[in-house]
Design an enzyme around this catalytic site. Structure first.
Site, PDB file in Angstrom:
ATOM      1  CG  ASN A  29      -0.164   0.054   2.522  1.00 58.02           C
ATOM      2  OD1 ASN A  29       0.792  -0.682   2.699  1.00 58.02           O
ATOM      3  ND2 ASN A  29      -0.559   0.924   3.402  1.00 58.02           N
ATOM      4  N   GLY A  31       5.266   2.959  -0.631  1.00 56.21           N
ATOM      5  CA  GLY A  31       6.659   2.703  -0.974  1.00 56.21           C
ATOM      6  C   GLY A  31       6.798   1.874  -2.245  1.00 56.21           C
ATOM      7  CB  ILE A  32       9.270  -0.778  -3.069  1.00 56.61           C
ATOM      8  CG1 ILE A  32      10.502   0.084  -2.805  1.00 56.61           C
ATOM      9  CG2 ILE A  32       9.536  -1.765  -4.198  1.00 56.61           C
ATOM     10  CD1 ILE A  32      11.677  -0.654  -2.158  1.00 56.61           C
ATOM     11  N   GLY A  33       6.113  -1.214  -2.730  1.00 56.16           N
ATOM     12  CA  GLY A  33       4.937  -2.056  -2.960  1.00 56.16           C
ATOM     13  C   GLY A  33       3.853  -1.314  -3.713  1.00 56.16           C
ATOM     14  CB  SER A 155      17.860  -5.854   1.643  1.00 56.94           C
ATOM     15  OG  SER A 155      18.843  -4.862   1.880  1.00 56.94           O
ATOM     16  CE1 TYR A 178      15.095  -4.745   6.282  1.00 58.95           C
ATOM     17  CE2 TYR A 178      17.370  -4.380   5.578  1.00 58.95           C
ATOM     18  CZ  TYR A 178      16.004  -4.368   5.314  1.00 58.95           C
ATOM     19  OH  TYR A 178      15.558  -3.987   4.069  1.00 58.95           O
TER      20      TYR A 178
HETATM   21  N1  LIG Z   1      13.889   1.244   0.953  1.00 58.58           N
HETATM   22  C1  LIG Z   1      15.056   0.646   0.767  1.00 58.58           C
HETATM   23  O1  LIG Z   1      16.129   1.289   0.623  1.00 58.58           O
HETATM   24  C2  LIG Z   1      15.130  -0.854   0.708  1.00 58.58           C
HETATM   25  C3  LIG Z   1      16.387  -1.449   0.449  1.00 58.58           C
HETATM   26  C4  LIG Z   1      16.475  -2.830   0.383  1.00 58.58           C
HETATM   27  C5  LIG Z   1      15.331  -3.594   0.567  1.00 58.58           C
HETATM   28  N2  LIG Z   1      14.128  -2.997   0.833  1.00 58.58           N
HETATM   29  C6  LIG Z   1      12.965  -3.869   1.036  1.00 58.58           C
HETATM   30  O2  LIG Z   1      11.902  -3.407   0.234  1.00 58.58           O
HETATM   31  C7  LIG Z   1      10.651  -3.801   0.823  1.00 58.58           C
HETATM   32  C8  LIG Z   1       9.696  -2.629   0.808  1.00 58.58           C
HETATM   33  O3  LIG Z   1      10.225  -1.619   1.629  1.00 58.58           O
HETATM   34  P1  LIG Z   1       9.948  -0.061   1.425  1.00 58.58           P
HETATM   35  O4  LIG Z   1      11.275   0.590   1.357  1.00 58.58           O
HETATM   36  O5  LIG Z   1       8.957   0.184   0.343  1.00 58.58           O
HETATM   37  O6  LIG Z   1       9.348   0.277   2.870  1.00 58.58           O
HETATM   38  P2  LIG Z   1       8.006   0.980   3.352  1.00 58.58           P
HETATM   39  O7  LIG Z   1       7.689   2.166   2.528  1.00 58.58           O
HETATM   40  O8  LIG Z   1       8.176   1.134   4.829  1.00 58.58           O
HETATM   41  O9  LIG Z   1       6.906  -0.125   3.055  1.00 58.58           O
HETATM   42  C9  LIG Z   1       6.833  -1.284   3.825  1.00 58.58           C
HETATM   43  C10 LIG Z   1       5.437  -1.869   3.681  1.00 58.58           C
HETATM   44  O10 LIG Z   1       5.374  -3.008   4.545  1.00 58.58           O
HETATM   45  C11 LIG Z   1       4.143  -2.958   5.223  1.00 58.58           C
HETATM   46  N3  LIG Z   1       4.163  -3.695   6.489  1.00 58.58           N
HETATM   47  C12 LIG Z   1       5.024  -3.552   7.522  1.00 58.58           C
HETATM   48  N4  LIG Z   1       4.675  -4.361   8.537  1.00 58.58           N
HETATM   49  C13 LIG Z   1       3.564  -5.030   8.127  1.00 58.58           C
HETATM   50  C14 LIG Z   1       2.717  -6.001   8.744  1.00 58.58           C
HETATM   51  N5  LIG Z   1       2.931  -6.455   9.970  1.00 58.58           N
HETATM   52  N6  LIG Z   1       1.664  -6.473   8.033  1.00 58.58           N
HETATM   53  C15 LIG Z   1       1.416  -6.020   6.791  1.00 58.58           C
HETATM   54  N7  LIG Z   1       2.176  -5.102   6.145  1.00 58.58           N
HETATM   55  C16 LIG Z   1       3.234  -4.606   6.829  1.00 58.58           C
HETATM   56  C17 LIG Z   1       3.904  -1.482   5.471  1.00 58.58           C
HETATM   57  O11 LIG Z   1       2.550  -1.303   5.798  1.00 58.58           O
HETATM   58  P3  LIG Z   1       2.024  -0.081   6.740  1.00 58.58           P
HETATM   59  O12 LIG Z   1       1.664   0.998   5.795  1.00 58.58           O
HETATM   60  O13 LIG Z   1       0.842  -0.652   7.427  1.00 58.58           O
HETATM   61  O14 LIG Z   1       3.155   0.281   7.658  1.00 58.58           O
HETATM   62  C18 LIG Z   1       4.338  -0.912   4.116  1.00 58.58           C
HETATM   63  O15 LIG Z   1       3.276  -0.968   3.190  1.00 58.58           O
HETATM   64  C19 LIG Z   1      10.986  -4.329   2.213  1.00 58.58           C
HETATM   65  O16 LIG Z   1      10.954  -5.744   2.188  1.00 58.58           O
HETATM   66  C20 LIG Z   1      12.412  -3.852   2.450  1.00 58.58           C
HETATM   67  O17 LIG Z   1      13.148  -4.696   3.326  1.00 58.58           O
HETATM   68  C21 LIG Z   1      14.005  -1.647   0.908  1.00 58.58           C
END
Ligand SMILES: NC(=O)c1ccc[n+]([C@@H]2O[C@H](COP(=O)([O-])OP(=O)(O)OC[C@H]3O[C@@H](n4cnc5c(N)ncnc54)[C@H](OP(=O)(O)O)[C@@H]3O)[C@@H](O)[C@H]2O)c1
Length: 293
Positions: A29, A31-33, A155, A178
């Site tokens: 919902n 970020g990347i998702g 990651s 992590y």
């Molecule tokens: N950003 C980076 O630099 C980076 C780098 C390497 C890997 N990643 C990976 O990329 C993926 C996406 O990360 P992002 O950067 O887009 O982060 P983000 O914007 O924080 O998004 C994370 C998503 O996970 C959801 N989430 C967290 N806990 C949850 C739970 N208990 N049940 C259901 N949903 C949950 C959040 O929902 P809520 O809205 O409810 O919080 C949010 O939609 C992650 O797996 C992360 O480890 C990111």
């Protein structure tokens, strides 16, 4: 329905992509998702966004519908910190969908401290690894009904981890935990690919790049590094989604099931992820923790 549209990537453009039928997908919902889901919607997919916050889910669906004119955008609620919630989501999807072509295990947390879930696991490892492991396994029969793909968002941090099954049971420090959870994503992908040989399902792990999203804000990084530097050095969420999208829709990736991808191309497995026997032991432990059988 059929569509051809190139996927965007910072370093490598994909070839023409063709989707021969509507695809059911799961993503996030924000970020990347969010960007991954929005891209699938643009391609005409029937998208299910699985997330824990109803208001954010509704807002994300409405925004995607408005931006893409695709009305087949739905959400289902799930809290990845609860195995009961994951089982309920899987049951709903198995009941309502007759096929599922793409599953993107994207949701993740970074710096959540020492917190136990209702299942007695550390919040970080349950959210980032055990729950996606459980959900994927519960959806496998459905996915085997079509030529489908599972993308696990890991990651580069997984490179810094050294697998230690004992450490998965406890709080160590936020970066160790992590990194271990992200190494679990890669090892899960390796063992899953091996178990899926001979089926219609393939799987890939992804490092999205360093992306300016909420996950980084939570880590305090934005506070440390100035916003202008972050803007220059980090990808935005649209760019960060491209490798997940690539692994979900690029033609002819099937022979590379189980491999790891960065910037829309396959990379050598990190040293930390090269031992397939350790991948098997991570699988066995995960199966036990989520009580798969
Ligand atoms: N950003 C980076 O630099 C980076 C780098 C390497 C890997 N990643 C990976 O990329 C993926 C996406 O990360 P992002 O950067 O887009 O982060 P983000 O914007 O924080 O998004 C994370 C998503 O996970 C959801 N989430 C967290 N806990 C949850 C739970 N208990 N049940 C259901 N949903 C949950 C959040 O929902 P809520 O809205 O409810 O919080 C949010 O939609 C992650 O797996 C992360 O480890 C990111």
């Amino acid at each position: 329905m059929s569509q051809k549209k190139p996927s965007k990537c910072k370093k490598k453009q994909t070839d023409e992509i063709s989707l021969s039928k509507k695809r059911n997908t799961r993503a996030g919902n924000m970020g990347i998702g969010y960007e991954t889901a929005a891209d699938f919607a643009k391609r005409g997919a029937n998208v299910i966004i699985a997330c824990r916050n109803k208001d954010r889910a509704e807002a994300a669906c409405e925004k995607i519908k408005k931006e893409t004119h695709n009305q087949d955008i739905h959400y289902k609620l799930v809290d990845l910190s609860s195995f009961a919630s994951v089982r309920k989501l899987a049951e709903e999807i198995n009941q309502t969908e007759d096929h599922l072509d793409i599953l993107v295990n994207n949701a993740g947390v970074y710096n959540v401290g020492n917190q136990l879930t209702e299942d007695g696991q550390q919040l970080l490892i349950q959210t980032n690894h055990y729950s996606p492991f459980l959900l994927t396994n519960l959806l496998l029969d459905l996915m085997k009904k079509s030529k489908s793909r599972i993308v696990n968002v890991s990651s580069l941090a997984g490179m810094a981890a050294k697998m230690d099954l004992e450490k998965l049971n406890k709080y160590n420090n936020f970066f160790t935990d992590y990194a271990l959870s992200k190494l679990c994503n890669i090892m899960f992908t390796i063992e899953l690919a091996s178990r899926l040989k001979g089926t219609s399902v393939t799987t890939y792990s992804v490092h999205p790049g360093t992306v300016k999203t909420e996950i980084i804000r939570d880590s305090g990084l934005v506070a440390i590094v100035s916003r202008s530097i972050i803007r220059t050095l980090f990808k935005n969420a649209t760019e960060g989604a491209q490798t997940s999208i690539y692994c979900a829709v690029e033609n002819d990736l099937e022979p590379f099931s189980g491999e790891h991808f960065e910037d829309c191309h396959m990379v050598e497995r990190y040293k930390s992820a090269q031992d397939v026997w350790i991948a098997k032991s991570v699988w066995a432990k995960s199966e036990n923790v989520v009580q798969l059988r």
